[in-house]
Each structure stands twice: as structure tokens, then as C-alpha cells.
Design a protein around this motif. Structure first.
Motif, mmCIF file in Angstrom:
data_model
loop_
_atom_site.group_PDB
_atom_site.id
_atom_site.type_symbol
_atom_site.label_atom_id
_atom_site.label_comp_id
_atom_site.label_asym_id
_atom_site.label_seq_id
_atom_site.Cartn_x
_atom_site.Cartn_y
_atom_site.Cartn_z
ATOM 1 N N LYS A 192 0.861 -1.176 0.000
ATOM 2 C CA LYS A 192 0.000 0.000 0.000
ATOM 3 C C LYS A 192 0.902 1.231 0.000
ATOM 4 O O LYS A 192 1.751 1.372 0.875
ATOM 5 N N TRP A 193 0.678 2.083 -1.006
ATOM 6 C CA TRP A 193 1.520 3.274 -1.106
ATOM 7 C C TRP A 193 1.310 4.173 0.115
ATOM 8 O O TRP A 193 0.165 4.277 0.568
ATOM 9 N N PRO A 194 2.340 4.833 0.666
ATOM 10 C CA PRO A 194 3.712 4.770 0.179
ATOM 11 C C PRO A 194 4.571 3.687 0.823
ATOM 12 O O PRO A 194 5.609 3.363 0.283
ATOM 13 N N ASN A 195 4.146 3.167 1.982
ATOM 14 C CA ASN A 195 5.142 2.379 2.711
ATOM 15 C C ASN A 195 4.608 1.215 3.519
ATOM 16 O O ASN A 195 5.288 0.734 4.399
ATOM 17 N N ASP A 196 3.406 0.768 3.264
ATOM 18 C CA ASP A 196 2.888 -0.313 4.098
ATOM 19 C C ASP A 196 2.913 -1.632 3.350
ATOM 20 O O ASP A 196 2.625 -1.680 2.153
ATOM 21 N N VAL A 197 3.221 -2.691 4.087
ATOM 22 C CA VAL A 197 3.058 -4.023 3.522
ATOM 23 C C VAL A 197 1.882 -4.668 4.252
ATOM 24 O O VAL A 197 1.837 -4.685 5.487
ATOM 25 N N LEU A 198 0.926 -5.142 3.477
ATOM 26 C CA LEU A 198 -0.297 -5.704 4.042
ATOM 27 C C LEU A 198 -0.381 -7.205 3.776
ATOM 28 O O LEU A 198 0.114 -7.689 2.764
ATOM 29 N N VAL A 199 -1.032 -7.915 4.700
ATOM 30 C CA VAL A 199 -1.416 -9.304 4.444
ATOM 31 C C VAL A 199 -2.886 -9.399 4.830
ATOM 32 O O VAL A 199 -3.272 -8.958 5.916
ATOM 33 N N ASN A 200 -3.684 -9.925 3.942
ATOM 34 C CA ASN A 200 -5.145 -9.956 4.130
ATOM 35 C C ASN A 200 -5.701 -8.578 4.477
ATOM 36 O O ASN A 200 -6.565 -8.448 5.343
ATOM 37 N N GLY A 201 -5.159 -7.550 3.839
ATOM 38 C CA GLY A 201 -5.655 -6.195 4.042
ATOM 39 C C GLY A 201 -5.195 -5.545 5.338
ATOM 40 O O GLY A 201 -5.589 -4.426 5.653
ATOM 41 N N LYS A 202 -4.373 -6.235 6.121
ATOM 42 C CA LYS A 202 -3.926 -5.666 7.395
ATOM 43 C C LYS A 202 -2.419 -5.442 7.389
ATOM 44 O O LYS A 202 -1.670 -6.203 6.791
ATOM 45 N N LYS A 203 -2.014 -4.401 8.125
ATOM 46 C CA LYS A 203 -0.601 -4.010 8.095
ATOM 47 C C LYS A 203 0.279 -4.992 8.879
ATOM 48 O O LYS A 203 0.037 -5.273 10.048
ATOM 49 N N ILE A 204 1.326 -5.464 8.192
ATOM 50 C CA ILE A 204 2.239 -6.418 8.823
ATOM 51 C C ILE A 204 3.634 -5.807 8.952
ATOM 52 O O ILE A 204 4.458 -6.271 9.724
ATOM 53 N N CYS A 205 3.873 -4.739 8.183
ATOM 54 C CA CYS A 205 5.192 -4.087 8.183
ATOM 55 C C CYS A 205 5.048 -2.612 7.840
ATOM 56 O O CYS A 205 4.221 -2.248 6.995
ATOM 57 N N GLY A 206 5.838 -1.784 8.491
ATOM 58 C CA GLY A 206 5.885 -0.362 8.157
ATOM 59 C C GLY A 206 7.326 0.039 7.871
ATOM 60 O O GLY A 206 8.264 -0.557 8.404
ATOM 61 N N ILE A 207 7.494 1.026 7.026
ATOM 62 C CA ILE A 207 8.831 1.464 6.628
ATOM 63 C C ILE A 207 8.955 2.965 6.854
ATOM 64 O O ILE A 207 8.074 3.730 6.460
ATOM 65 N N LEU A 208 10.034 3.350 7.522
ATOM 66 C CA LEU A 208 10.277 4.770 7.778
ATOM 67 C C LEU A 208 11.651 5.142 7.232
ATOM 68 O O LEU A 208 12.665 4.737 7.772
ATOM 69 N N THR A 209 11.649 5.896 6.134
ATOM 70 C CA THR A 209 12.900 6.297 5.502
ATOM 71 C C THR A 209 13.218 7.724 5.919
ATOM 72 O O THR A 209 12.401 8.619 5.734
ATOM 73 N N GLU A 210 14.401 7.910 6.483
ATOM 74 C CA GLU A 210 14.796 9.264 6.885
ATOM 75 C C GLU A 210 16.152 9.568 6.268
ATOM 76 O O GLU A 210 16.919 8.650 5.981
ATOM 77 N N MET A 211 16.440 10.856 6.062
ATOM 78 C CA MET A 211 17.731 11.152 5.439
ATOM 79 C C MET A 211 18.348 12.437 5.957
ATOM 80 O O MET A 211 17.686 13.286 6.541
ATOM 81 N N GLU A 212 19.661 12.507 5.717
ATOM 82 C CA GLU A 212 20.407 13.742 5.953
ATOM 83 C C GLU A 212 20.879 14.149 4.563
ATOM 84 O O GLU A 212 21.480 13.355 3.846
ATOM 85 N N ALA A 213 20.568 15.387 4.173
ATOM 86 C CA ALA A 213 20.910 15.752 2.798
ATOM 87 C C ALA A 213 21.219 17.223 2.666
ATOM 88 O O ALA A 213 20.777 18.045 3.485
ATOM 89 N N GLU A 214 22.009 17.532 1.648
ATOM 90 C CA GLU A 214 22.136 18.917 1.236
ATOM 91 C C GLU A 214 21.150 19.111 0.098
ATOM 92 O O GLU A 214 20.442 18.184 -0.272
ATOM 93 N N ILE A 215 21.123 20.319 -0.481
ATOM 94 C CA ILE A 215 20.091 20.587 -1.476
ATOM 95 C C ILE A 215 20.131 19.583 -2.626
ATOM 96 O O ILE A 215 19.113 19.076 -3.070
ATOM 97 N N ASP A 216 21.340 19.253 -3.069
ATOM 98 C CA ASP A 216 21.445 18.440 -4.277
ATOM 99 C C ASP A 216 22.099 17.089 -4.045
ATOM 100 O O ASP A 216 22.453 16.396 -4.982
ATOM 101 N N ARG A 217 22.261 16.703 -2.784
ATOM 102 C CA ARG A 217 23.015 15.486 -2.535
ATOM 103 C C ARG A 217 22.598 14.848 -1.206
ATOM 104 O O ARG A 217 22.532 15.517 -0.179
ATOM 105 N N VAL A 218 22.328 13.552 -1.277
ATOM 106 C CA VAL A 218 21.983 12.834 -0.055
ATOM 107 C C VAL A 218 23.264 12.405 0.637
ATOM 108 O O VAL A 218 24.165 11.865 0.016
ATOM 109 N N GLU A 219 23.348 12.676 1.927
ATOM 110 C CA GLU A 219 24.539 12.269 2.673
ATOM 111 C C GLU A 219 24.381 10.822 3.152
ATOM 112 O O GLU A 219 25.249 10.002 2.982
ATOM 113 N N TYR A 220 23.251 10.568 3.774
ATOM 114 C CA TYR A 220 22.918 9.179 4.105
ATOM 115 C C TYR A 220 21.405 9.036 4.236
ATOM 116 O O TYR A 220 20.679 10.004 4.444
#
Ligand code: BTN
Length: 242
Positions: free
Chosen positions: A94-122
Motif C-alpha cells: 500500500k503506497w507509500p510504505n505499508d506491507v499488508l497481508v489480508n488487508g492488514k498491516k504487517i510491516c511499516g517502513i520509515l525512511t529518513e535522510m540527511e541531505a544537502e540541497i542536491d546530494r543525499v549524505e545518508y
């Protein structure tokens, strides 16, 4: 990925810990906790993380621009889907970040970053997988919409084995992401998706848009066909099926 795995009995949050070491850590460093005291979900929500789950964060250092970071969330979802399929479940994304089984959430994803304007640091890719515990352990407000692997299968699975499978799949997709075009990954995501083709409402801090989800853009956003016929690319937000 996973050449350096740092394993803890308990952390406040593996994402928070990963962020404190990310700058000096090698790409692929994994932080794994048996439980989290202050697991974080998206939009500042708590993420309840009892023992038995997989609560992990991976430090990634791809050469990308900040706008491309959401692709890594999609990639994380693909890896989880493959690992769930390998133990006999039938997951969907399920967009943007859920994984479902039988319509229920089994996994969540949290992407975080440190970045400058034009470049991701990590990037810290945080994955929370409800593995070996009863759904009853979760707070009442989210219990109905959530499930766990052991509840779906009726038995516990080998946690180490699942963790290995997940790291392997993540690495395969990450290599593909770094060396080839995103298009194939995007198509794979759409194939496993529960969102494309549905009527949805996207809620962001600044607005609310209704429409039909018709695809994923090359930058990993959701393509929404609005009721007036025009198409809008949404990069983030909460997605509600209507
Ligand atoms: C969501 O669906 O809201 C995202 C949930 C992400 C939870 C994981 S568990 C490991 C990592 N550490 C955190 O504090 N959060 C992520």
C-alpha cells in the motif's frame, strides 16, 4: 548490506540510533533491536515494537538527489514482499510504505535522510516487521488494522532465517537500484500493489486530494488521476482507500 550488524536487546528507536552513527558508519550497517521503547512511525506516530518482531534500520549512502529518496522506501517494500512470499504468505503493498497481508498491516517502513540541497549524505531505511507475537499485544486503536506473521501462519517462524532472507532481498534490490534503471523496480512494485487502480484520498499537511491511483512515477511518487481528469504526482502523504 549487513557486514556490520549491531544488535541490541532494547533501544529507544533503531532509526534514532542509526542516525547518530550514520555519518561515520559504512554503507550497509544494520541496527537491530529485540524491542524498542520509542519506536517511531511516520508522521510522528508511535510504533509499538514488542519482542518477537524485527525492528531494524539500515544505513545507505547512495549517490542520489533528495527527491529520489522515496524510491528506497518502495524498494524496502519489495524486499519485504519477497521474504513474506517465501514463507507462504500473500502480501500486497500500500503506497507509500505499508506491507499488508489480508488487508492488514504487517510491516511499516520509515525512511529518513540527511541531505544537502542536491546530494543525499545518508539514508536510514527503517523496517518494522510484526513477526512472532500476537496481534493482541498491539494497542487497541491499531489492532483491527494490523496483523503479525505468526498470527497469519498459525505458527512462529525462524526469526534469524527471516532476517537473513530480508537482508539478502534488500541487497539484491539495492544493487539493482544502483546499477540499473528504476523502471523495472517500479513495475514490480505496481504488480504487488494493492493501491493502483483504487479510488483514494491522499492527505498531506497542506491539502487533501481525491482521485484514482493510476501508477507510480519514475521518481517514486503516486500518480493520481483527479476527478477533473488531470493527473497529479504525489510525493508523500497518507493514503486512505475510499
Ligand atoms: C510506519 O508505517 O508508520 C513506519 C513504521 C516504521 C517502524 C520501524 S521499526 C524500526 C525503525 N525504527 C523506528 O523507530 N521506526 C522504524
Amino acid at each position: 548490506l549487513g557486514k556490520d550488524i549491531r544488535h541490541f536487546m532494547e533501544l529507544e528507536s533503531t532509526n534514532d540510533y542509526a542516525k547518530t552513527i550514520a555519518r561515520d558508519a559504512n554503507e550497509g550497517t544494520v541496527i537491530l533491536a529485540e524491542s524498542q521503547k520509542k519506536g517511531r512511525g511516520r508522521k510522528g506516530f508511535d510504533w509499538v515494537s514488542p519482542q518477537g518482531g524485527i525492528w531494524m534500520s539500515i544505513v545507505l549512502k547512495p549517490s542520489i538527489v533528495p527527491a529520489d529518496a522515496s524510491k528506497l522506501t518502495l524498494l524496502g517494500g519489495l524486499a519485504v514482499v519477497d521474504s513474506l512470499k517465501s514463507i507462504g504468505l500473500n502480501p500486497s503493498l500500500k503506497w507509500p510504505n505499508d506491507v499488508l497481508v489480508n488487508g492488514k498491516k504487517i510491516c511499516g517502513i520509515l525512511t529518513e535522510m540527511e541531505a544537502e540541497i542536491d546530494r543525499v549524505e545518508y539514508i536510514v531505511l527503517g523496517l518494522g516487521i510484526n513477526l512472532n507475537f500476537d496481534t493482541d499485544m498491539l494497542p487497541e486503536e491499531i489492532r483491527d488494522g494490523s496483523t503479525t506473521i505468526s498470527d497469519e501462519l498459525g505458527n512462529y517462524v525462524d526469526r534469524l532465517e527471516f532476517f537473513r532472507s530480508l537482508l539478502y532481498n534488500l541487497e539484491q534490490y539495492y544493487i539493482h537500484f544502483k546499477t540499473q534503471s528504476f523502471e523495472e523496480l517500479m513495475e514490480r512494485w505496481i504488480d504487488s500493489s494493492d493501491t493502483i487502480g483504487r479510488n483514494v484520498r491522499i492527505v498531506t499537511p497542506s491539502k487533501m486530494v481525491d482521485g484514482r491511483a493510476i501508477g507510480i512515477s519514475l521518481s517514486g511518487g503516486l500518480l493520481l488521476q483527479k476527478n477533473d481528469g488531470s493527473t497529479e504526482e504525489i510525493m508523500s502523504g497518507r493514503c486512505i482507500y475510499i
